[in-house]
Design an enzyme around this catalytic site. Structure first.
Site, PDB file in Angstrom:
ATOM      1  N   HIS A  25       1.533   3.302   2.181  1.00 17.61           N
ATOM      2  CA  HIS A  25       1.846   3.730   3.265  1.00 17.61           C
ATOM      3  C   HIS A  25       3.357   4.244   3.354  1.00 17.61           C
ATOM      4  O   HIS A  25       3.808   5.099   4.023  1.00 17.61           O
ATOM      5  CB  HIS A  25       1.760   2.676   4.493  1.00 17.61           C
ATOM      6  CG  HIS A  25       0.659   2.529   5.050  1.00 17.61           C
ATOM      7  ND1 HIS A  25      -0.600   2.452   4.831  1.00 17.61           N
ATOM      8  CD2 HIS A  25       0.178   3.537   6.401  1.00 17.61           C
ATOM      9  CE1 HIS A  25      -1.654   2.733   5.731  1.00 17.61           C
ATOM     10  NE2 HIS A  25      -1.050   3.338   6.714  1.00 17.61           N
ATOM     11  N   THR A  54       0.882  -1.169  -0.123  1.00 14.37           N
ATOM     12  CA  THR A  54       0.070   0.039  -0.074  1.00 14.37           C
ATOM     13  C   THR A  54       1.006   1.219   0.035  1.00 14.37           C
ATOM     14  O   THR A  54       2.113   1.180   0.212  1.00 14.37           O
ATOM     15  CB  THR A  54      -0.967   0.004   1.188  1.00 14.37           C
ATOM     16  OG1 THR A  54      -0.155   0.152   2.498  1.00 14.37           O
ATOM     17  CG2 THR A  54      -1.624  -0.984   1.297  1.00 14.37           C
TER      18      THR A  54
HETATM   19  N1  RBF Z   1       7.048   2.079  10.609  1.00 16.53           N
HETATM   20  C1  RBF Z   1       8.530   1.915  10.151  1.00 16.53           C
HETATM   21  O1  RBF Z   1       9.376   2.320  10.999  1.00 16.53           O
HETATM   22  N2  RBF Z   1       8.521   0.896   9.004  1.00 16.53           N
HETATM   23  C2  RBF Z   1       7.729   0.478   8.186  1.00 16.53           C
HETATM   24  O2  RBF Z   1       8.018  -0.208   7.429  1.00 16.53           O
HETATM   25  C3  RBF Z   1       6.214   0.695   8.525  1.00 16.53           C
HETATM   26  N3  RBF Z   1       5.567   0.127   7.741  1.00 16.53           N
HETATM   27  C4  RBF Z   1       4.317   0.461   8.328  1.00 16.53           C
HETATM   28  C5  RBF Z   1       3.101  -0.049   7.222  1.00 16.53           C
HETATM   29  C6  RBF Z   1       1.884   0.504   7.716  1.00 16.53           C
HETATM   30  C7  RBF Z   1       0.529  -0.141   6.759  1.00 16.53           C
HETATM   31  C8  RBF Z   1       1.587   0.950   8.817  1.00 16.53           C
HETATM   32  C9  RBF Z   1       0.004   1.333   9.419  1.00 16.53           C
HETATM   33  C10 RBF Z   1       2.353   1.507   9.594  1.00 16.53           C
HETATM   34  C11 RBF Z   1       3.676   1.284   9.327  1.00 16.53           C
HETATM   35  N4  RBF Z   1       4.948   1.500  10.399  1.00 16.53           N
HETATM   36  C12 RBF Z   1       6.000   1.426   9.921  1.00 16.53           C
HETATM   37  C13 RBF Z   1       4.564   2.326  11.248  1.00 16.53           C
HETATM   38  C14 RBF Z   1       4.525   3.594  11.466  1.00 16.53           C
HETATM   39  O3  RBF Z   1       5.860   4.191  11.600  1.00 16.53           O
HETATM   40  C15 RBF Z   1       3.929   4.443  12.892  1.00 16.53           C
HETATM   41  O4  RBF Z   1       4.504   3.668  13.915  1.00 16.53           O
HETATM   42  C16 RBF Z   1       2.379   4.088  12.736  1.00 16.53           C
HETATM   43  O5  RBF Z   1       1.617   4.278  11.686  1.00 16.53           O
HETATM   44  C17 RBF Z   1       1.777   4.675  14.047  1.00 16.53           C
HETATM   45  O6  RBF Z   1       1.541   6.010  13.827  1.00 16.53           O
END
Ligand code: RBF
Length: 155
Positions: free
Chosen positions: A94, A92
């Site tokens: 994100h 996605t």
């Molecule tokens: N945080 C990371 O540090 N690395 C990632 O690859 C990562 N992938 C995410 C993918 C999705 C679909 C979501 C919802 C969050 C992800 N996050 C990732 C977490 C993001 O940095 C954060 O902690 C959350 O969105 C809560 O604010």
């Protein structure tokens, strides 16, 4: 190695050994971010920073590095903040939102606090690319982030 930062010309001064550094570590993809942390910490120690002058702060994910970094930078005794995270592309959009938000967020914290807040966030297409940059064949970007912090304080 092309595209890497080396400690080549750093002559660590007494000033650096007495400076306090914060390392903010995202817990997402912790296998990678722990390796980045080890690289950053070892690099600071190798340049004469005292163990007691390295403060660690964990945040849940890379998106939270901005606020975690700001909290650390607002502490008067902290000279520089190293933000470490790893965002791996999924199915996605994100990835794009998180990368953009944390890059902009960290930039803002630099300007707001006038302290070096280092962007040590891997933004990779897959886990292999991340491993290659977290102590693998392309070095350790945590180590380079720590060097950047030192260089900024020496400049
Ligand atoms: N945080 C990371 O540090 N690395 C990632 O690859 C990562 N992938 C995410 C993918 C999705 C679909 C979501 C919802 C969050 C992800 N996050 C990732 C977490 C993001 O940095 C954060 O902690 C959350 O969105 C809560 O604010």
């Amino acid at each position: 190695m092309a595209g890497t930062l080396t400690s080549g010309k750093i002559k660590t001064s007494k000033k650096i050994s007495n400076r306090k550094f914060a390392i903010v570590v995202a817990e997402w993809n912790d296998e990678i971010t722990e390796a980045l942390y080890e690289g950053a910490r070892n690099s600071l120690l190798a340049h004469g920073v005292k163990k007691s002058n390295i403060i660690r702060k964990n945040v849940p994910g890379s998106f939270e590095l901005t606020l975690g970094g700001l909290w650390m930078a607002e502490k008067r005794d902290i000279s520089a903040v190293i933000c470490l995270g790893c965002v791996i592309q999924g199915d996605t959009p994100h990835f794009d939102y998180i990368c953009q938000a944390v890059a902009n967020g960290i930039t803002e914290v630099n300007i707001k606090t006038r302290k070096p807040i280092i962007f040590g966030v891997l933004t990779t297409l897959n886990k292999q690319q991340a491993m290659d940059r977290a102590g693998g064949k392309l070095g350790n970007k945590g180590e380079e982030a720590a060097l950047t912090a030192i260089k900024m304080l020496e400049s």
